[in-house]
Motif scaffolding. Structure first.
Motif, PDB file in Angstrom:
ATOM      1  N   THR A 504      72.081   6.298  21.487  1.00 24.47           N
ATOM      2  CA  THR A 504      72.108   7.051  22.744  1.00 24.47           C
ATOM      3  C   THR A 504      71.223   8.292  22.609  1.00 24.47           C
ATOM      4  OG1 THR A 504      73.964   8.402  22.014  1.00 24.47           O
ATOM      5  CG2 THR A 504      74.505   6.331  23.142  1.00 24.47           C
ATOM      6  N   GLN A 506      72.230  11.264  23.140  1.00 25.78           N
ATOM      7  CA  GLN A 506      73.068  12.240  22.416  1.00 25.78           C
ATOM      8  C   GLN A 506      72.914  12.054  20.901  1.00 25.78           C
ATOM      9  OE1 GLN A 506      75.330  14.717  23.929  1.00 25.78           O
ATOM     10  NE2 GLN A 506      74.986  15.457  21.853  1.00 25.78           N
ATOM     11  N   GLU A 507      72.898  10.791  20.464  1.00 25.83           N
ATOM     12  CA  GLU A 507      72.780  10.526  19.015  1.00 25.83           C
ATOM     13  C   GLU A 507      71.405  10.940  18.481  1.00 25.83           C
ATOM     14  OE1 GLU A 507      75.916   6.930  18.104  1.00 25.83           O
ATOM     15  OE2 GLU A 507      74.113   6.449  19.248  1.00 25.83           O
ATOM     16  N   ASP A 510      71.615  14.710  18.199  1.00 22.05           N
ATOM     17  CA  ASP A 510      72.485  15.079  17.063  1.00 22.05           C
ATOM     18  C   ASP A 510      71.805  14.780  15.729  1.00 22.05           C
ATOM     19  OD1 ASP A 510      74.320  15.911  18.886  1.00 22.05           O
ATOM     20  OD2 ASP A 510      75.703  14.223  18.638  1.00 22.05           O
ATOM     21  N   PRO A 607      70.533  16.684  26.247  1.00 22.45           N
ATOM     22  CA  PRO A 607      71.881  17.268  26.161  1.00 22.45           C
ATOM     23  C   PRO A 607      71.988  18.205  24.963  1.00 22.45           C
ATOM     24  CG  PRO A 607      71.904  14.990  25.392  1.00 22.45           C
ATOM     25  CD  PRO A 607      70.528  15.246  25.927  1.00 22.45           C
ATOM     26  N   THR A 609      73.455  19.579  21.466  1.00 24.67           N
ATOM     27  CA  THR A 609      73.984  18.852  20.308  1.00 24.67           C
ATOM     28  C   THR A 609      75.505  19.052  20.186  1.00 24.67           C
ATOM     29  OG1 THR A 609      73.854  18.561  17.923  1.00 24.67           O
ATOM     30  CG2 THR A 609      73.512  20.795  18.730  1.00 24.67           C
ATOM     31  N   LYS A 610      76.168  18.019  19.669  1.00 25.78           N
ATOM     32  CA  LYS A 610      77.618  18.122  19.448  1.00 25.78           C
ATOM     33  C   LYS A 610      77.942  18.421  17.978  1.00 25.78           C
ATOM     34  CE  LYS A 610      79.060  15.275  23.328  1.00 25.78           C
ATOM     35  NZ  LYS A 610      79.676  14.022  23.780  1.00 25.78           N
TER      36      LYS A 610
END
Length: 732
Positions: A504, A506-507, A510, A607, A609-610
């Protein structure tokens, strides 16, 4: 008639060191007393092109284009400065060959070399030169100078030129032979004519009966066909064979008969037995036994594998033989000032393999169904050292690049111990998996034996995707291993990947954050982002449905068949991340821009990062529990101590004591013990010294202590042993 072989690597692979395939084959042929001559035509073409005479001809050819056509201001500038290029080219090449070191002082004045567009990046890199010596700075400036000339060649003379590849576009994903075939019907280019003039001279001198062309990469394919075409036309009696990395991965389903207008045979996988069988077929028309060989029969491509001969064991293939290659003519360049990144282009490396294939063999993006990965066979450490000593004697070079898929930790340990036991002064580096076997002590041992760098796949820095890849590591584990290497003084390069199936956005973000943190805490020195490519022989290519991807077509190309076009269930366009990922990494490798927001690297919205901003830092604070296994090897890297006895008195009691003084390369240090323990320790350090063939384990050391004294654990965790652990007492 006795067969005589001529082996070549066609243009272009590396400028600084020969690609090893022909040296491996020549080493094997020596064991069979088969006469062979080898050449790296890539470096020979480069030296002919980048010479005073070569540039004079080049400017004459390009002059036509400049008079008639629209060209960039940059090429006009280079053309206008041609006298400066003609004056400087021979001294610069000699400098890059290591023959003209005083020229560095001139080059660094920055008014010696003519400068075009490549030098505009210098302002950004000025700070880096503070850490580089004069020779390195000059090497980097000379590299930019060559790249300027290369830009001119690409624009004005031959659009397919590149230092480490030629016409690569024609070889990449060439499912159909049409485009390459059409290119070969055109008149030879300026670069082709340089190649063919060298080839002509060589063929006339050597007069081979069998001409072997090793094609490692898509960027060698066009030149391989051009070379074969010329030999077929002018010497139709010479048999021509193609082998190497490109056919091994791309041509396994070959069916286009036109390929055999150029080649008589194409062999797959390890070349030793197929070549031996071909020689028997050429020398005896009735032999008719082939190993993994394509040929043409009655106008049809057939694949023959009817030989009863087995492949040779790694212990039987001989030592790579670099004779005939122009070892003193290779040129070292520094494209990027990062000290780890430059190792691919700077310095001469003897190439060797610790183990055939990969001991892990599970990564789902990798061609694990093919023999070069699947068939795992390590070489014994003492045989590797024998080969290293032979190659040092032959080449005069003591640098080694072990070109393994992934070097096994246990074999690396055995090799390091053997190098130290033989007191060899060598420099080496290799490719690894970041697995937990690489403890702090093992990394120290590898460093002591001459290991200066390792490269390994972090791939996608996301635990979910690492699991899907079946990498067998986690991001935390990678961080700890890279720390162990870095603290031991071994540089670390990471292969990074984006665009893996189901990844994704997001990945990806990250993953970039993980990479940023690894560089920021200083445990990675270098890296490179690759976009995921689905290949026919990998688990993803073989079972796409398991990975959420769909092949665009099931049709198999008549020519190359490896890279597969597919659609990913996520529908994400991963291409758009390429520039931002590479630009950020370039800066991280130079130790800057860690405080930039990740968004700053991309021109589209990403987005947040988480990943916690201290994830890697916190991971590295955790201490690994270190319980010593009874079978752990105990090795002492230091020397023999000087001993002094003295008496210690306290409250009417006295003890006999010892001081042991050690001298290591940098400093001296002392420890104190009671007399009995000290005497035992002096004796034991000699037994466990790295120069001894026998290696003791923890259990044996403990048993030896307890046959004289009491409570080994108390002694082992005492201050004197703690000091020795810091100075080369290793638990492996």
């Amino acid at each position: 008639m006795k067969t005589k072989l001529f082996l070549i690597t066609p243009p272009f692979t590396q400028l600084n060191t020969p690609y090893p395939a022909t040296a491996y084959i020549k080493g094997f042929l020596n064991t069979k007393n088969i006469v062979s001559v080898q050449a790296d035509l890539g470096i020979e073409v480069i030296l002919k092109l980048f010479s005073k005479e070569g540039l004079e001809n080049l400017f004459k050819v390009s002059g036509l284009k400049i008079k008639v056509g629209e060209i960039s201001d940059n090429s006009k500038r280079i053309f206008a400065l041609q006298d400066e290029y003609l004056k400087t080219i021979n001294p610069v090449i000699a400098f890059l060959q290591g023959k003209n070191p005083t020229l560095a002082l001139q080059i660094c004045q920055e008014d010696f070399l003519p400068e075009a567009s490549r030098f505009t990046q210098l302002e950004e890199l000025d700070w880096a030169f503070g850490t580089m010596g004069t020779q390195d700075k000059a090497k980097h400036l000379a590299t930019l100078y060559l790249e300027d000339i290369s830009d001119f060649i690409v624009e004005c003379v031959d659009a397919n030129f590149g230092f480490s590849r030629y016409a690569e576009r024609l070889g990449r994903s060439a499912n159909s032979f049409n485009e390459l075939y059409e290119a070969l019907q055109q008149e030879p280019t300026y670069i082709d004519n340089l190649l063919l003039s060298i080839l002509k001279e060589r063929i006339e001198t050597i007069q081979p009966t069998l001409f072997l062309i090793s094609v490692p990469f898509p960027g060698n394919l066009y030149s391989a066909f051009r070379s074969a075409q010329w030999v077929k036309k002018n010497y139709p009696n010479i048999k021509i064979l193609m082998g190497g990395g490109f056919p091994n991965t791309e041509l396994r389903s070959l069916s286009d008969a036109r390929v055999f207008e150029f080649f008589d045979f194409i062999t797959l996988d390890d070349g030793e037995t197929p070549i031996e069988e071909l020689i028997s077929n050429i020398e005896n028309k009735d032999y008719n036994s082939y190993k993994r060989t394509f040929l043409l029969e009655e106008g049809k491509v057939v694949y023959k594998n009817n030989s009863l001969k087995h492949d040779y064991k790694q212990s039987q293939v001989g030592t790579p033989d670099y004779s005939d290659l122009l070892l003193d003519k290779y040129i070292s360049v520094i494209e990027i000032v990062n000290p780890m990144h430059r190792m691919w282009s700077d310095g001469r490396w003897n190439k060797l393999t610790m183990a055939h294939g990969c001991y892990w063999g599970k990564c789902t993006f990798c061609d694990i169904s093919l023999d070069y990965i699947k068939v795992y066979e390590p070489v014994a450490a003492n045989l590797l050292c024998d080969r290293m000593e032979e190659m040092i004697a032959q080449t005069g070079e003591n640098g080694f690049h072990f070109v393994d898929e992934a070097a096994p930790p246990a074999l690396m340990r055995a090799l390091a111990l053997e190098i130290l036991r033989r007191k060899l002064a060598v420099t080496w580096w290799t490719n690894i998996r970041f697995e937990k076997s690489f403890t702090k002590d093992l990394c120290l041992l590898l460093k002591a034996s001459g290991c200066i760098a390792v490269s390994g796949g972090l791939e996608v820095a996301s635990d979910r995707l690492l699991k899907l890849i079946d990498k067998g590591v986690t991001v935390e584990q990678v961080a700890k291993v890279t720390r162990n290497f870095t603290e031991a003084g071994v540089m670390v390069h990471a292969y990074l990947m984006y665009g893996y199936p189901t990844q994704t956005i997001q990945e990806t973000v990250d993953s970039l954050e993980m990479v940023r943190q690894l560089f920021e805490v200083g445990v990675l020195q270098s890296g490179f982002w690759h976009q995921f490519a689905m290949t026919a022989h990998s688990p993803v290519g073989l079972y796409p449905e398991k990975f959420g991807v769909v092949k665009e077509t099931e049709a198999i190309g008549a020519f190359a068949n490896n890279d597969i076009n597919y659609t990913d269930s996520t529908g994400i366009d991963h291409d758009k991340f390429s520039f931002g990922l590479k630009k950020s990494l370039f800066n991280f490798m130079h130790g800057i821009c860690f405080d930039y927001e990740l968004q700053d690297w991309f021109e589209f919205k990403i987005p947040k990062t988480k990943i916690s901003p201290d994830f890697i830092f916190d991971t590295l604070q955790e201490d690994d529990d270190f319980n010593i296994k009874p079978t752990a090897k105990i090795v002492w890297l230091g020397g023999k101590p000087f001993t002094e006895h003295f008496t210690k008195s306290k409250k009417g009691n006295s003890w006999e004591m010892m001081t042991l003084t050690f001298h290591d390369k940098k400093e001296s240090f002392s420890i104190q013990t009671n007399k009995k323990e000290g005497e035992w320790l002096v004796e034991m350090l000699q037994k466990i010294s790295v120069s001894n063939a026998k290696i003791y384990n923890y259990q044996e050391v403990k048993a030896d202590f307890e046959s004289h004294l009491e409570d080994f654990e108390l002694f082992w965790y005492s201050k004197p042993i703690k000091t020795l652990r810091e100075f080369g007492l290793l638990v492996l």
